[in-house]
Design a protein around this motif. Structure first.
Motif, PDB file in Angstrom:
ATOM      1  N   ALA A  44       0.902  -1.168   0.209  1.00 31.40           N
ATOM      2  CA  ALA A  44       0.363  -0.021   0.349  1.00 31.40           C
ATOM      3  C   ALA A  44       0.659   1.556  -0.252  1.00 31.40           C
ATOM      4  CB  ALA A  44      -0.776   0.121   1.104  1.00 31.40           C
ATOM      5  N   ASP A  45       2.269   1.064  -0.126  1.00 24.32           N
ATOM      6  CA  ASP A  45       2.502   2.288   0.609  1.00 24.32           C
ATOM      7  C   ASP A  45       3.907   2.561  -0.702  1.00 24.32           C
ATOM      8  OD1 ASP A  45       4.150   0.659   1.245  1.00 24.32           O
ATOM      9  OD2 ASP A  45       5.388   1.634   2.885  1.00 24.32           O
ATOM     10  N   ASN A  46       3.780   1.631  -1.903  1.00 25.48           N
ATOM     11  CA  ASN A  46       5.119   1.247  -3.188  1.00 25.48           C
ATOM     12  C   ASN A  46       4.295   1.964  -3.979  1.00 25.48           C
ATOM     13  OD1 ASN A  46       7.012   0.552  -4.981  1.00 25.48           O
ATOM     14  ND2 ASN A  46       7.592  -1.588  -3.198  1.00 25.48           N
ATOM     15  N   ALA A  47       4.348   3.160  -4.261  1.00 25.81           N
ATOM     16  CA  ALA A  47       3.715   3.448  -5.943  1.00 25.81           C
ATOM     17  C   ALA A  47       4.325   2.940  -6.810  1.00 25.81           C
ATOM     18  CB  ALA A  47       4.689   5.414  -5.882  1.00 25.81           C
ATOM     19  N   TYR A  48       5.823   2.510  -6.860  1.00 19.07           N
ATOM     20  CA  TYR A  48       6.496   1.968  -7.646  1.00 19.07           C
ATOM     21  C   TYR A  48       5.786   0.600  -8.068  1.00 19.07           C
ATOM     22  CZ  TYR A  48      10.372  -0.603 -10.967  1.00 19.07           C
ATOM     23  OH  TYR A  48      10.295  -1.848 -11.639  1.00 19.07           O
ATOM     24  N   ALA A  49       5.722  -0.324  -7.440  1.00 20.41           N
ATOM     25  CA  ALA A  49       4.823  -1.980  -7.805  1.00 20.41           C
ATOM     26  C   ALA A  49       3.697  -1.543  -7.896  1.00 20.41           C
ATOM     27  CB  ALA A  49       5.240  -2.192  -6.011  1.00 20.41           C
ATOM     28  N   GLN A  50       3.044  -0.647  -7.470  1.00 18.23           N
ATOM     29  CA  GLN A  50       1.433  -0.569  -7.463  1.00 18.23           C
ATOM     30  C   GLN A  50       1.814   0.012  -9.316  1.00 18.23           C
ATOM     31  OE1 GLN A  50      -0.998   1.704  -5.468  1.00 18.23           O
ATOM     32  NE2 GLN A  50      -0.642   1.116  -3.558  1.00 18.23           N
ATOM     33  N   TYR A  52       3.832  -1.074 -11.635  1.00 17.72           N
ATOM     34  CA  TYR A  52       4.397  -2.211 -12.209  1.00 17.72           C
ATOM     35  C   TYR A  52       3.300  -2.931 -12.316  1.00 17.72           C
ATOM     36  CZ  TYR A  52       7.594  -4.728 -14.667  1.00 17.72           C
ATOM     37  OH  TYR A  52       8.728  -5.120 -15.563  1.00 17.72           O
ATOM     38  N   ASN A  53       2.694  -2.716 -11.128  1.00 18.90           N
ATOM     39  CA  ASN A  53       1.848  -3.751 -11.592  1.00 18.90           C
ATOM     40  C   ASN A  53       0.591  -3.352 -11.870  1.00 18.90           C
ATOM     41  OD1 ASN A  53      -1.277  -4.953 -10.079  1.00 18.90           O
ATOM     42  ND2 ASN A  53       0.000  -6.234  -9.570  1.00 18.90           N
ATOM     43  N   ILE A  54      -0.150  -2.369 -12.142  1.00 21.57           N
ATOM     44  CA  ILE A  54      -0.789  -1.833 -13.576  1.00 21.57           C
ATOM     45  C   ILE A  54      -0.349  -2.357 -14.808  1.00 21.57           C
ATOM     46  CG2 ILE A  54      -1.720   0.377 -13.926  1.00 21.57           C
ATOM     47  CD1 ILE A  54      -1.856   0.879 -11.249  1.00 21.57           C
ATOM     48  N   LEU A  55       0.579  -1.837 -14.824  1.00 23.24           N
ATOM     49  CA  LEU A  55       0.715  -1.870 -16.537  1.00 23.24           C
ATOM     50  C   LEU A  55       0.951  -3.423 -16.787  1.00 23.24           C
ATOM     51  CD1 LEU A  55       3.685   0.596 -16.040  1.00 23.24           C
ATOM     52  CD2 LEU A  55       1.209   0.499 -18.007  1.00 23.24           C
ATOM     53  N   GLU A  56       1.189  -3.819 -15.944  1.00 24.41           N
ATOM     54  CA  GLU A  56       1.874  -5.697 -16.129  1.00 24.41           C
ATOM     55  C   GLU A  56       0.252  -6.370 -16.021  1.00 24.41           C
ATOM     56  OE1 GLU A  56       4.744  -7.802 -14.374  1.00 24.41           O
ATOM     57  OE2 GLU A  56       3.206  -8.108 -12.792  1.00 24.41           O
ATOM     58  N   SER A  84       5.267  10.813  -5.635  1.00 26.52           N
ATOM     59  CA  SER A  84       5.386  10.120  -6.364  1.00 26.52           C
ATOM     60  C   SER A  84       5.966   9.722  -7.187  1.00 26.52           C
ATOM     61  CB  SER A  84       5.003   8.682  -5.698  1.00 26.52           C
ATOM     62  OG  SER A  84       3.611   8.909  -6.228  1.00 26.52           O
ATOM     63  N   PHE A  85       6.154  10.734  -8.502  1.00 26.81           N
ATOM     64  CA  PHE A  85       6.620  11.172  -9.314  1.00 26.81           C
ATOM     65  C   PHE A  85       7.959   9.986 -10.768  1.00 26.81           C
ATOM     66  CE2 PHE A  85       9.044  13.024 -12.943  1.00 26.81           C
ATOM     67  CZ  PHE A  85       8.111  13.064 -14.214  1.00 26.81           C
ATOM     68  N   GLU A  86       8.765  10.223  -9.518  1.00 26.06           N
ATOM     69  CA  GLU A  86      10.059   9.632  -9.753  1.00 26.06           C
ATOM     70  C   GLU A  86       9.610   8.002  -9.654  1.00 26.06           C
ATOM     71  OE1 GLU A  86      13.061  10.551 -11.234  1.00 26.06           O
ATOM     72  OE2 GLU A  86      12.430  12.924 -10.563  1.00 26.06           O
ATOM     73  N   ARG A  90       9.841   5.741 -12.994  1.00 24.25           N
ATOM     74  CA  ARG A  90      10.596   5.159 -13.323  1.00 24.25           C
ATOM     75  C   ARG A  90       9.855   3.610 -13.937  1.00 24.25           C
ATOM     76  NH1 ARG A  90      13.257   0.907  -9.298  1.00 24.25           N
ATOM     77  NH2 ARG A  90      11.937   2.189  -8.135  1.00 24.25           N
ATOM     78  N   ALA A  91       8.495   2.736 -13.579  1.00 31.13           N
ATOM     79  CA  ALA A  91       7.475   2.254 -13.845  1.00 31.13           C
ATOM     80  C   ALA A  91       6.547   1.653 -15.282  1.00 31.13           C
ATOM     81  CB  ALA A  91       6.700   1.778 -13.218  1.00 31.13           C
ATOM     82  N   HIS A  92       6.723   3.286 -15.829  1.00 31.62           N
ATOM     83  CA  HIS A  92       6.007   3.686 -16.539  1.00 31.62           C
ATOM     84  C   HIS A  92       7.041   3.691 -17.695  1.00 31.62           C
ATOM     85  CE1 HIS A  92       3.968   6.644 -19.970  1.00 31.62           C
ATOM     86  NE2 HIS A  92       2.969   6.088 -19.250  1.00 31.62           N
ATOM     87  N   ALA A  93       8.115   3.594 -17.978  1.00 35.69           N
ATOM     88  CA  ALA A  93       9.514   3.110 -19.245  1.00 35.69           C
ATOM     89  C   ALA A  93       9.500   2.221 -19.111  1.00 35.69           C
ATOM     90  CB  ALA A  93      10.467   4.798 -18.575  1.00 35.69           C
ATOM     91  N   SER A  94       9.369   1.932 -18.652  1.00 34.59           N
ATOM     92  CA  SER A  94      10.187  -0.105 -18.286  1.00 34.59           C
ATOM     93  C   SER A  94       9.292  -0.269 -19.223  1.00 34.59           C
ATOM     94  CB  SER A  94       9.990  -0.307 -16.597  1.00 34.59           C
ATOM     95  OG  SER A  94      10.404  -0.227 -15.900  1.00 34.59           O
ATOM     96  N   PHE A  95       7.945   0.271 -19.464  1.00 38.55           N
ATOM     97  CA  PHE A  95       6.979  -0.061 -20.159  1.00 38.55           C
ATOM     98  C   PHE A  95       6.946   1.017 -21.870  1.00 38.55           C
ATOM     99  CE2 PHE A  95       5.504  -2.812 -16.975  1.00 38.55           C
ATOM    100  CZ  PHE A  95       4.732  -3.790 -17.087  1.00 38.55           C
TER     101      PHE A  95
END
Length: 128
Positions: A44-50, A52-56, A84-86, A90-95
């Motif tokens: 619940a406190d991890n914007a990167y993981a959230q 990335y999960n959405i994008l997957e 949480s922008f950074e 980073r997750a957005h750029a992964s895709f």
């Protein structure tokens, strides 16, 4: 043109009267999507993981329509914490590092439940 609705089995699809994605012709719109917060991989406190999960998960929805992330032309990212922008970027750029869809990043006061930090909407257009 034929309309194709993609359902995921979420109880909210019938409660609210919506579907995960709609395809009409070469245009695909994907509903706002939040992460599946499992408390282990996606917290619940991890914007990167959230993010990335959405994008997957959306990548899978697009694959079910015989489309790919390469066809995404726009993302709209909503967050309850603009700092949480950074992590989100980073997750957005992964895709999307090479695809580079247009995007917006918006801070809002709340999402549907407090454990969600991010919600993303997608627009895709299938070429040719």
């Amino acid at each position: 043109m034929k309309r194709e609705n993609i359902l995921t089995g979420s109880p909210w699809e019938d409660k609210m009267g919506y579907c995960r994605a709609v395809r009409i012709g070469n245009i695909i719109e994907v509903s706002g999507t939040v992460a599946i917060v499992d408390g282990e991989k996606v917290k619940a406190d991890n914007a990167y993981a959230q993010t990335y999960n959405i994008l997957e998960r959306v990548e899978k929805v697009l694959e079910d329509l015989n489309v790919g992330m390469k066809d995404v032309i726009r993302t709209r990212i909503f967050t309850t914490d603009i700092t949480s922008f950074e992590e989100v970027a980073r997750a957005h750029a992964s895709f999307f590092k090479d695809v580079k869809p247009t995007t917006g990043f918006y801070e809002i006061s709340k999402l549907v439940a407090p454990e969600y930090l991010i919600e993303i909407e997608f627009t895709a257009v299938v070429q040719g």
